[in-house]
Scaffold this motif. Sequence first.
Motif, PDB file in Angstrom:
ATOM      1  N   THR A  98       0.840  -1.199   0.000  1.00  0.00           N
ATOM      2  CA  THR A  98       0.000   0.000   0.000  1.00  0.00           C
ATOM      3  C   THR A  98       0.873   1.247   0.000  1.00  0.00           C
ATOM      4  O   THR A  98       0.623   2.195  -0.750  1.00  0.00           O
ATOM      5  CB  THR A  98      -0.971  -0.013   1.193  1.00  0.00           C
ATOM      6  N   LEU A  99       1.923   1.258   0.806  1.00  0.00           N
ATOM      7  CA  LEU A  99       2.839   2.409   0.812  1.00  0.00           C
ATOM      8  C   LEU A  99       3.536   2.576  -0.539  1.00  0.00           C
ATOM      9  O   LEU A  99       3.714   3.705  -1.008  1.00  0.00           O
ATOM     10  CB  LEU A  99       3.857   2.280   1.942  1.00  0.00           C
ATOM     11  N   GLU A 100       3.918   1.481  -1.170  1.00  0.00           N
ATOM     12  CA  GLU A 100       4.525   1.556  -2.509  1.00  0.00           C
ATOM     13  C   GLU A 100       3.549   2.188  -3.499  1.00  0.00           C
ATOM     14  O   GLU A 100       3.927   3.062  -4.290  1.00  0.00           O
ATOM     15  CB  GLU A 100       4.923   0.167  -3.012  1.00  0.00           C
ATOM     16  N   LYS A 128      -1.807   1.026  10.982  1.00  0.00           N
ATOM     17  CA  LYS A 128      -0.501   0.383  10.779  1.00  0.00           C
ATOM     18  C   LYS A 128       0.396   1.259   9.907  1.00  0.00           C
ATOM     19  O   LYS A 128       1.591   1.382  10.165  1.00  0.00           O
ATOM     20  CB  LYS A 128      -0.662  -0.995  10.129  1.00  0.00           C
ATOM     21  N   ILE A 129      -0.192   1.871   8.880  1.00  0.00           N
ATOM     22  CA  ILE A 129       0.563   2.767   8.005  1.00  0.00           C
ATOM     23  C   ILE A 129       1.035   3.979   8.801  1.00  0.00           C
ATOM     24  O   ILE A 129       2.178   4.413   8.663  1.00  0.00           O
ATOM     25  CB  ILE A 129      -0.281   3.159   6.779  1.00  0.00           C
ATOM     26  N   ASN A 133       5.385   6.005  10.306  1.00  0.00           N
ATOM     27  CA  ASN A 133       5.887   7.392  10.245  1.00  0.00           C
ATOM     28  C   ASN A 133       6.422   7.746   8.867  1.00  0.00           C
ATOM     29  O   ASN A 133       7.450   8.402   8.733  1.00  0.00           O
ATOM     30  CB  ASN A 133       6.963   7.640  11.310  1.00  0.00           C
ATOM     31  N   SER A 134       5.729   7.324   7.843  1.00  0.00           N
ATOM     32  CA  SER A 134       6.149   7.583   6.470  1.00  0.00           C
ATOM     33  C   SER A 134       5.950   9.051   6.113  1.00  0.00           C
ATOM     34  O   SER A 134       4.888   9.621   6.392  1.00  0.00           O
ATOM     35  CB  SER A 134       5.348   6.716   5.497  1.00  0.00           C
ATOM     36  N   PRO A 135       6.948   9.660   5.475  1.00  0.00           N
ATOM     37  CA  PRO A 135       6.782  11.051   5.032  1.00  0.00           C
ATOM     38  C   PRO A 135       5.775  11.177   3.881  1.00  0.00           C
ATOM     39  O   PRO A 135       5.397  12.284   3.523  1.00  0.00           O
ATOM     40  CB  PRO A 135       8.190  11.438   4.566  1.00  0.00           C
ATOM     41  N   VAL A 140      -4.073  10.072   9.003  1.00  0.00           N
ATOM     42  CA  VAL A 140      -4.928   8.901   8.806  1.00  0.00           C
ATOM     43  C   VAL A 140      -6.224   9.096   9.580  1.00  0.00           C
ATOM     44  O   VAL A 140      -6.268   9.846  10.556  1.00  0.00           O
ATOM     45  CB  VAL A 140      -4.257   7.573   9.242  1.00  0.00           C
ATOM     46  N   PHE A 141      -7.241   8.397   9.128  1.00  0.00           N
ATOM     47  CA  PHE A 141      -8.526   8.403   9.810  1.00  0.00           C
ATOM     48  C   PHE A 141      -9.044   6.984   9.798  1.00  0.00           C
ATOM     49  O   PHE A 141      -9.310   6.422   8.734  1.00  0.00           O
ATOM     50  CB  PHE A 141      -9.499   9.355   9.106  1.00  0.00           C
TER      51      PHE A 141
END
Length: 171
Positions: A98-100, A128-129, A133-135, A140-141
């Motif tokens: 998902t981050l990718e 979880k995302i 701590n991804s820039p 998130v909600f």
Amino acid sequence: ISYETVKFGDLNGSLLKPKTPNETGTLIIWLHGGPHRQASKVLHPFRSYGVYDSTLSYITNETQVSVLKLDYPGSVGHGKNLSESIYQNVGSIDVEKTLEAIEIAKEKLGAKKVYVVGPSYGGYLALKIASKNSPLIDGVFSVNGVTDWRNLFNQIQGSPLIALFGKNKTE
């Protein structure tokens, strides 16, 4: 609203675009509940999610914000590999992929701010995302996101989700 079927990295989704250009640079990533569900092109096939579709359409129309309904690992309708990829890998492979996809979407769509939103399992993934701590993510909600799997499984001992985690691996 216009809907466009998209693919970012290994993941598919539907992009809801406002009638006027998205000048805010804001992108909402919608992660459906499930995991064995899918974001549909127009409306979610489960009646209980109808209010979410209505809300996402309203947000897109009234705020000129784009919404990406993303099918993360564990979703159905995109082949056996994607739907079964989270077995024994919950909260790991789904978050990574998902981050990718978010990174690629952010670049391709020119998004300046990205917010991840989801109900139930999608809310769990959003949290979880956030823990990474991804820039890439500005916030998130979580809507009724599952935060205590062990307690959930104790209450619903026949839950089909237990198999996804593997024995004694609840996070």
